[in-house]
Design an enzyme around this catalytic site. Structure first.
Site, PDB file in Angstrom:
ATOM      1  N   HIS A  13       4.699  68.838  33.981  1.00 56.32           N
ATOM      2  CA  HIS A  13       5.740  67.598  34.140  1.00 56.32           C
ATOM      3  C   HIS A  13       7.029  68.461  34.506  1.00 56.32           C
ATOM      4  O   HIS A  13       7.773  67.557  35.124  1.00 56.32           O
ATOM      5  CB  HIS A  13       5.872  67.078  32.631  1.00 56.32           C
ATOM      6  N   LEU A  44      18.997  53.622  46.163  1.00 55.97           N
ATOM      7  CA  LEU A  44      18.651  53.395  44.437  1.00 55.97           C
ATOM      8  C   LEU A  44      17.487  54.234  44.311  1.00 55.97           C
ATOM      9  O   LEU A  44      16.301  54.202  44.882  1.00 55.97           O
ATOM     10  CB  LEU A  44      18.275  51.944  44.463  1.00 55.97           C
ATOM     11  N   ASP A  49       0.995  61.172  39.334  1.00 59.29           N
ATOM     12  CA  ASP A  49      -0.403  61.679  38.601  1.00 59.29           C
ATOM     13  C   ASP A  49      -0.717  63.106  39.083  1.00 59.29           C
ATOM     14  O   ASP A  49      -0.575  63.484  40.412  1.00 59.29           O
ATOM     15  CB  ASP A  49      -1.518  60.448  39.015  1.00 59.29           C
TER      16      ASP A  49
HETATM   17  C1  FPP Z   1       1.681  61.542  34.874  1.00 57.69           C
HETATM   18  O1  FPP Z   1       0.802  62.820  35.147  1.00 57.69           O
HETATM   19  C2  FPP Z   1       3.014  61.952  34.596  1.00 57.69           C
HETATM   20  C3  FPP Z   1       3.431  61.658  33.524  1.00 57.69           C
HETATM   21  C4  FPP Z   1       2.864  60.636  32.290  1.00 57.69           C
HETATM   22  C5  FPP Z   1       4.899  62.025  33.217  1.00 57.69           C
HETATM   23  C6  FPP Z   1       5.744  62.248  34.065  1.00 57.69           C
HETATM   24  C7  FPP Z   1       7.156  62.640  33.807  1.00 57.69           C
HETATM   25  C8  FPP Z   1       8.067  63.544  34.055  1.00 57.69           C
HETATM   26  C9  FPP Z   1       7.559  64.314  35.498  1.00 57.69           C
HETATM   27  C10 FPP Z   1       9.164  63.793  33.438  1.00 57.69           C
HETATM   28  C11 FPP Z   1      10.410  63.077  33.647  1.00 57.69           C
HETATM   29  C12 FPP Z   1      10.396  62.540  35.231  1.00 57.69           C
HETATM   30  C13 FPP Z   1      11.912  62.840  35.945  1.00 57.69           C
HETATM   31  C14 FPP Z   1      11.929  62.123  37.260  1.00 57.69           C
HETATM   32  C15 FPP Z   1      13.007  63.391  35.293  1.00 57.69           C
HETATM   33  P1  FPP Z   1      -0.540  63.105  34.129  1.00 57.69           P
HETATM   34  O2  FPP Z   1       0.145  63.635  32.844  1.00 57.69           O
HETATM   35  O3  FPP Z   1      -1.052  61.679  34.127  1.00 57.69           O
HETATM   36  O4  FPP Z   1      -1.367  64.059  34.610  1.00 57.69           O
HETATM   37  P2  FPP Z   1      -2.863  64.017  34.764  1.00 57.69           P
HETATM   38  O5  FPP Z   1      -3.372  62.880  35.580  1.00 57.69           O
HETATM   39  O6  FPP Z   1      -3.130  65.372  35.523  1.00 57.69           O
HETATM   40  O7  FPP Z   1      -3.318  64.145  33.258  1.00 57.69           O
END
Ligand code: FPP
Length: 216
Positions: A19, A114, A2
Site C-alpha cells: 500500500h 480534480l 488492485d
Molecule cells: C487494493 O489492493 C488496495 C487497497 C484496498 C488499499 C489502497 C490504499 C492505499 C494505497 C493507501 C491510501 C491511498 C492514497 C492515494 C494516499 P489489495 O489490498 O486488494 O491488493 P490485492 O488485490 O493484491 O490483495
C-alpha cells in the site's frame, strides 16, 4: 489500485508495504494523467467492504498513508493547480483524519484538476446517502439529475474510462451510478507496477473505442 497486497507478498513483504508503494505510485500516475490532459482522476482507495473486512493493522497503515498524502497535498496540490476531494462516508474515520480531509478539500477547492480519493466508498452507499440527502431537503420524488448532483461526485462528470489493475474483472461497488456509460479497461499489471506506459496504453485504447451512448 488492485494488486498492492500480492505485489508485496511476492517480495516477502507485508501487505502494508504494497500500500505504501501503491500510494507513491498513485501520486506519480495521477500527476502523469494531468500532464496528459486528464482533468478528473478518481482512485478507489478504500471501499465500504474493505473497511469491514481488512485487519486493524492494514487499515491503520492505510489511514497513516492518507494522512501523509494529505500533508504533502497541502503543499504540492496548489502548485499543480489541483483540487483534492474524498468521496465516501468519512463519518467512520477519526476526528483527526476527518479534519485533515476537510482542510485539504477547502484549501484546494479553487483549483482546476480534480483528484478524487474514494475512501469508505461504496456505490450503493453513495446512492442511498444521496437519496437521503434529497429527502432531508424536502424532495418527494427525484429525477436522475437530482440524484447525479446529490452524489459525493456531484462535482465532476461521469468517468470516461475505468481502469482496474491486478487481474480483477469486477466493478466491486465502484461508481455504480456514474459508470453507466464508462469504458472499461482491465489489466493484469499489479498496481505498484502501473506507470506512465500503462497510462499511455489505456489512453491509446480509449481513443480506439467507439462511444455510442445507445445510438445506432
Ligand atoms: C487494493 O489492493 C488496495 C487497497 C484496498 C488499499 C489502497 C490504499 C492505499 C494505497 C493507501 C491510501 C491511498 C492514497 C492515494 C494516499 P489489495 O489490498 O486488494 O491488493 P490485492 O488485490 O493484491 O490483495
Amino acid at each position: 489500485m488492485d494488486g498492492n497486497g500480492r505485489w508485496a507478498r511476492k517480495r516477502g513483504m507485508p501487505r502494508e508495504y504494497g500500500h505504501s508503494v501503491g500510494a507513491r505510485v498513485f501520486k506519480a500516475v495521477s500527476t502523469y494523467c494531468q500532464d496528459r490532459g486528464v482533468e478528473y482522476v478518481t482512485t478507489y482507495a478504500l471501499s465500504t467492504e474493505n473497511l469491514k473486512n481488512r485487519s486493524r493493522q492494514e487499515l491503520n497503515a492505510i489511514f497513516l498513508l492518507l494522512k501523509e498524502y494529505i500533508k504533502d497535498a497541502l503543499v504540492t496540490a496548489p502548485k499543480r493547480n489541483t483540487r483534492v476531494k474524498f468521496p465516501g462516508d468519512r463519518s467512520a474515520f477519526s476526528p483527526e483524519l476527518i479534519e485533515m480531509m476537510d482542510e485539504v478539500e477547502e484549501k484546494t477547492s479553487g483549483y482546476k484538476y480534480l483528484l478524487n480519493i474514494a475512501v469508505n466508498y461504496g456505490g450503493r452507499d453513495e446512492i442511498v446517502r444521496a437519496v437521503n440527502r434529497l429527502i432531508a431537503g424536502g424532495y418527494k420524488s427525484v429525477t436522475e439529475d437530482d440524484i447525479t448532483s446529490a452524489l459525493d461526485t456531484g462535482n465532476c462528470p461521469p468517468p470516461d474510462m475505468i481502469i482496474r489493475t491486478g487481474c480483477e474483472l469486477r466493478l466491486s461497488n465502484f461508481m455504480l451510478w456514474q459508470a453507466a456509460y464508462s469504458e472499461f479497461y482491465f489489466t493484469d499489471t499489479l498496481w505498484p507496477d502501473f506507470g506512465e506506459k500503462d497510462v499511455d496504453a489505456a489512453i491509446e485504447e480509449y481513443s480506439r473505442r467507439q462511444r455510442r451512448f445507445g445510438s445506432a
